[in-house]
Design a protein around this motif. Structure first.
Motif, PDB file in Angstrom:
ATOM      1  N   VAL A  99       0.857  -1.193   0.000  1.00  0.00           N
ATOM      2  CA  VAL A  99       0.000   0.000   0.000  1.00  0.00           C
ATOM      3  C   VAL A  99       0.892   1.241   0.000  1.00  0.00           C
ATOM      4  CG1 VAL A  99      -1.951  -1.086   1.156  1.00  0.00           C
ATOM      5  CG2 VAL A  99      -0.161  -0.007   2.531  1.00  0.00           C
ATOM      6  N   ASP A 100       0.297   2.377  -0.375  1.00  0.00           N
ATOM      7  CA  ASP A 100       1.085   3.600  -0.462  1.00  0.00           C
ATOM      8  C   ASP A 100       1.536   4.059   0.924  1.00  0.00           C
ATOM      9  OD1 ASP A 100       0.445   3.340  -3.087  1.00  0.00           O
ATOM     10  OD2 ASP A 100      -1.162   4.843  -3.058  1.00  0.00           O
ATOM     11  N   THR A 101       0.612   4.011   1.879  1.00  0.00           N
ATOM     12  CA  THR A 101       0.939   4.401   3.251  1.00  0.00           C
ATOM     13  C   THR A 101       0.345   3.375   4.205  1.00  0.00           C
ATOM     14  OG1 THR A 101       0.581   6.688   2.524  1.00  0.00           O
ATOM     15  CG2 THR A 101       0.866   6.312   4.898  1.00  0.00           C
ATOM     16  N   PRO A 102       1.194   2.584   4.871  1.00  0.00           N
ATOM     17  CA  PRO A 102       0.648   1.671   5.879  1.00  0.00           C
ATOM     18  C   PRO A 102      -0.032   2.493   6.964  1.00  0.00           C
ATOM     19  CG  PRO A 102       2.995   1.240   5.476  1.00  0.00           C
ATOM     20  CD  PRO A 102       2.669   2.530   4.795  1.00  0.00           C
ATOM     21  N   LEU A 103      -1.238   2.078   7.371  1.00  0.00           N
ATOM     22  CA  LEU A 103      -2.021   2.890   8.302  1.00  0.00           C
ATOM     23  C   LEU A 103      -2.449   2.081   9.519  1.00  0.00           C
ATOM     24  CD1 LEU A 103      -4.428   4.811   5.870  1.00  0.00           C
ATOM     25  CD2 LEU A 103      -2.405   5.730   7.043  1.00  0.00           C
ATOM     26  N   VAL A 104      -2.700   2.796  10.607  1.00  0.00           N
ATOM     27  CA  VAL A 104      -3.304   2.214  11.798  1.00  0.00           C
ATOM     28  C   VAL A 104      -4.586   2.989  12.083  1.00  0.00           C
ATOM     29  CG1 VAL A 104      -3.088   1.853  14.284  1.00  0.00           C
ATOM     30  CG2 VAL A 104      -1.113   1.465  12.794  1.00  0.00           C
ATOM     31  N   PHE A 105      -5.686   2.253  12.247  1.00  0.00           N
ATOM     32  CA  PHE A 105      -6.961   2.874  12.598  1.00  0.00           C
ATOM     33  C   PHE A 105      -7.356   2.476  14.013  1.00  0.00           C
ATOM     34  CE2 PHE A 105      -7.471   2.095   7.935  1.00  0.00           C
ATOM     35  CZ  PHE A 105      -7.491   3.418   7.532  1.00  0.00           C
ATOM     36  N   THR A 106      -7.957   3.412  14.721  1.00  0.00           N
ATOM     37  CA  THR A 106      -8.610   3.071  15.983  1.00  0.00           C
ATOM     38  C   THR A 106     -10.071   2.761  15.678  1.00  0.00           C
ATOM     39  OG1 THR A 106      -9.289   5.360  16.376  1.00  0.00           O
ATOM     40  CG2 THR A 106      -7.126   4.673  17.244  1.00  0.00           C
ATOM     41  N   TYR A 107     -10.782   2.275  16.686  1.00  0.00           N
ATOM     42  CA  TYR A 107     -12.210   2.025  16.503  1.00  0.00           C
ATOM     43  C   TYR A 107     -12.916   3.337  16.156  1.00  0.00           C
ATOM     44  CZ  TYR A 107     -16.943   0.429  17.254  1.00  0.00           C
ATOM     45  OH  TYR A 107     -18.261   0.118  17.066  1.00  0.00           O
TER      46      TYR A 107
END
Lengths: 393, 424
Positions: free
Chosen positions: B125-133
């Motif tokens: 992916v272009d930018t690995p991301l972390v999401f919260t709930y």
């Protein structure tokens, strides 16, 4: 925002794409392997024509028009979670482990459920054997007989084993366990050492035993027909009845009610029992002559319990409760541990006798106990581990 | 305590048999005595029931305490890696309440707080991301009703009629209305340019529990209708269904519906995890095994009458009902046979079939009190007709374990009892 959603297309289009994909699988099978259409030897990702991915590819970039939600993942975070290992070795860490070391690590961490020789205990999976049985009435599917890729074993053991203590093994221990499983399947010699360097050299016997889903070819054309409505058969006979096997659970509501009534009756009949048990418990530690050899033997046996239980200084509740002072203690009395209802409901103490009965057949002694341990077969092992546990106050 | 006084199923069946024997003529029986439930003033008509707040979150009334999930203990070594079954014989309509929807765990149902929840998207992916709930709740949401069927549903029946009840033969299924964010949206947020040509790419999805239950899903499906869901039937997912967030993979086998989903990785190849090699692969008669058998083919079952739901009213008007579903789309037709497949009549669909969701069917009929060999046969919008067990065995043998979508037969006897049987 709506731009990127539109580019990816709606659900109606998606369904068509999925169906196309299934057909493409079949085409690929037939066209690509005319001599042996049933066997695919390589990983073949689906080949797609158009559909959603076509639309996505045509987009100027899926990063566009985003919501700006979430935050970039840090390298340390990715390293902590991205631990999957693929058939080509991607994801394997540097490390190694021998069959010899593996035997010990396996015995300590895995044999409780999988058996000393990876043959499986009770209903737990067998990991070795089954060679040549896949076409039998009762195929035995093990790492040796069935698993197509060794990476799967490494990945799974590293990520999810030992059962109840996942992610506690070192990388080298995982290499050692995998080496031992290979050895148990007669796939390597006893002096074999598995490492990230020779990992891909191991040949898995059933690597070519899989085909990609071919239902679209082998089944759907036959069964996409107008069904028969009248005179579809000359005669109908019952050929098998479920009641013959009689393996269906009984009505639990009624059964449980009966059990409760019975248990209540038993409890009222034997109310004196806890006192008797307590008396025995008191008598036990009085037999003070501790046999150091027995305690030492017990420490070894305790290796089978260590995955879930801690004992000694600094011990904590883990999958199972802390076991300091367990001999003589009331059943289900360790603070802060969530017991099964069965153990919770039991009166009495852990005497040599009750412990022996429990350790011999945990679920026989306490039906519904959370202790997923098959039991100690030998009375000597039970006596030894009891002596070992009694040595901790 | 009062549910302990309920008659057992056996006693119930004895009673029904007597009723069936006594009631030979169809039509309403004349009452000889006035019914005291009518002529005498009942307690509930005089005094109070519970006030509001007696149960801040309600459970079914005690009289329904037998409508619960059930386990078949001998199937698995331990309940933390096991399955139980939806009481489909006792439900109607199509929505499965979460509290009795079947559970399948590979390492037990974990407790994960929303505050502690993280979802990572990484890989190509272009930018690995972390999401919260909380992040997930800010993306546009979708609502969809989908069935979730374990690939092993009916798996114990390959070699013959084995378990005596629709709950046990077909209860590894539930059907809920999910609320969530489309996976397409989340992948778009991370950006897929880095993945290059998407046609041969995959996503690898894994859960936060000790089993991780990792699975590989082709990108085409990932971009189609996969949901990252956090509500089911209007409320938060129950713990056993993956609270706070699970994956929903419409029409595809339940094992892909990763619970407690924590990571989605865009990959160039399938990872070939344990759950997609050693399990959830279907061994054919010659020992070769099919892999990547994701779609659940069209299937149906009569839920009543059935072994756990016998006929208790004797001859006369009878509602035959059941469920039908297909991973390929909507159910278009269900036929029912009372004679083991010699003749068929088309049942009434309660509503037009919906894509990858359960469809309820009814056959409103007259029972003459004689033996029936009840079967149902589903058809979906692709024209696929649910096969017989013999047809399936001809192609696959008896060792496939998974994906058994055969036509089921119940032998309904003159006393109203029903049994799981196989017919020629």
């Amino acid at each position: 925002m709506s731009k990127s959603l539109n580019l990816f297309g709606g659900t109606a289009l998606g369904t068509i794409a999925v169906l196309t994909m299934a057909v493409n699988f079949a085409d690929r099978n037939i066209a690509g392997f005319p001599d042996n259409p049933a066997v695919m030897t390589a990983i073949a990702p689906p080949v797609l024509s158009g559909g959603l991915v076509g639309a996505a590819n045509a987009s100027t970039g899926a990063g566009e028009g985003t919501f700006g939600l979430g935050r970039p993942a840090l390298p340390e975070e990715i390293a902590a979670w991205d631990v999957d290992v693929s058939p080509d070795g991607t994801g394997l860490p540097v490390g190694s482990g021998s069959v010899e070391d593996g035997e010990m690590v396996f015995s300590e961490n895995c044999a409780v459920c999988h058996g000393e020789f990876a043959e499986g205990v009770g209903n737990w999976p067998e990991l070795a054997g089954g060679d040549g049985t896949l076409a039998n009435d009762d195929p035995v599917k093990t790492v040796g007989s069935y698993w197509p890729y060794l990476s799967t074993a490494w990945d799974y053991i590293h990520r999810s084993m030992p059962y109840g203590s996942a992610q506690t093994l070192s990388d080298d221990d995982v290499y050692a366990i995998v080496a031992y499983i290979l050895y148990s399947n007669f796939l390597v010699e006893d002096d074999f050492v598995l490492s990230n360097e020779n990992f891909l050299e191991v040949e898995m016997p059933n690597a070519n035993g899989f085909i990609v889903d071919d239902r679209a070819e082998s089944e759907y054309p036959m069964w996409r027909t107008e069904p028969c409505m009248e005179n579809c058969k000359d005669s109908v006979e019952i050929t098998m009845r479920a009641s013959v096997l009689n393996v269906t659970p009984e009505d639990e509501a009624a059964e449980t009610a009966e059990e409760v009534i019975e248990a209540a009756a038993v409890a009222s009949e034997t109310e004196a029992e806890p006192e008797v048990a307590a008396a025995v418990a008191e008598a036990e530690p009085a037999a003070d002559a501790v046999d150091p050899a027995l305690v030492a033997a017990g420490e070894k046996v305790f290796g089978k319990c260590k995955a879930c239980h801690q004992v000694g200084d600094g011990a904590k509740n883990r999958v199972g409760p802390i076991l300091n002072g367990i001999v003589g203690a009331d059943i289900a009395s360790v603070d802060g541990f969530k017991y099964s209802k069965t153990l919770e409901g039991m009166d009495g103490a852990w005497t040599a006798d009750s412990l022996a009965a429990f350790l011999e057949d945990p679920r026989g002694f306490a039906k519904g106990t959370k202790m997923s341990f098959a039991g100690l077969k030998s009375a000597e092992d039970i006596a030894a581990v009891t002596a070992y546990l009694a040595s901790f106050e | 305590m009062s549910d302990m006084l309920k008659p057992s199923r056996r006693a119930f069946l004895r009673g029904s048999a007597a009723a069936a024997a006594g009631l030979t003529a169809a039509g309403a029986a004349r009452a000889n005595e006035p019914d005291p439930l009518i002529t005498e003033v009942q307690d509930w008509a005089m005094s109070f029931g519970d006030g509001v707040d007696a149960t801040p979150y309600g459970l079914p009334i005690q009289y329904e305490s037998d409508v619960v999930r059930r386990n078949v203990e001998w199937l698995t070594a331990d309940t933390t890696s096991s399955i139980n079954f939806t009481p489909i014989h006792a439900l109607d309509g199509t929505i499965t309440p979460q509290g009795c929807a079947f559970e399948r765990h590979h390492s037990g149902a974990i407790e994960l707080r929303k505050e502690d929840y993280r979802l990572m998207i990484n890989g190509l992916v272009d930018t690995p991301l972390v999401f919260t709930y909380a992040d997930l709740e800010r993306f546009p949401r979708e609502n969809h009703v989908y069935f979730c069927e374990c690939a092993a549903n009916t798996g114990m029946e390959w070699a013959g009629a084995q378990l005596n009840g629709a709950q046990f033969t077909h209860g590894m299924i539930h059907n809920m209305e999910y609320t969530g964010v489309s996976l397409r949206t989340l992948l778009g947020e991370a950006g897929l340019k880095a993945a290059g040509d998407l046609s041969d790419k995959w996503v690898y999805v894994e859960g936060a529990d000790a089993s991780s239950n990792g699975r590989s899903i082709p990108m085409d499906k990932a971009l189609d209708d996969v949901l990252v869901a956090f509500k089911a039937n209007g409320e938060a997912l129950r713990k056993e269904h993956g609270y706070p967030v699970r994956l929903v993979v419409p029409g595809w086998e339940g094992n892909l519906w990763v619970k407690w989903i924590r990571r989605i990785e865009v990959t160039a190849n399938a990872v070939e995890s344990r759950e997609e090699t050693s399990k959830y692969t279907d061994t054919l008669e010659d020992g070769t095994s099919r892999k990547w058998t994701w779609v659940m083919d069209a299937k149906s079952v009569v839920t009543s009458p059935s072994p756990q739901s016998p006929i208790t009213h004797g001859a006369g008007p009878l509602v035959i009902t059941g469920l039908a579903w297909s991973g390929h789309g909507a159910i278009t037709r269900v036929d029912v046979s009372k004679d083991g497949g010699k003749t068929w009549e088309t049942a009434r669909l309660a509503k037009p079939g919906e894509k990858m969701a359960l469809t309820r069917f009814y056959l409103d009929t007259e029972w003459n009190g004689e033996d029936m060999l009840l079967q149902s046969r589903a058809m979906d919008e692709t024209g696929y007709v649910q096969p017989t067990k013999a047809q399936l065995r001809e192609v696959r043998g008896e060792n496939s374990i998974y994906h058994n979508n055969c036509i089921q037969t119940w032998h309904v006897k003159p006393n109203g009892e029903a049994e799981n049987v196989e017919v020629s």
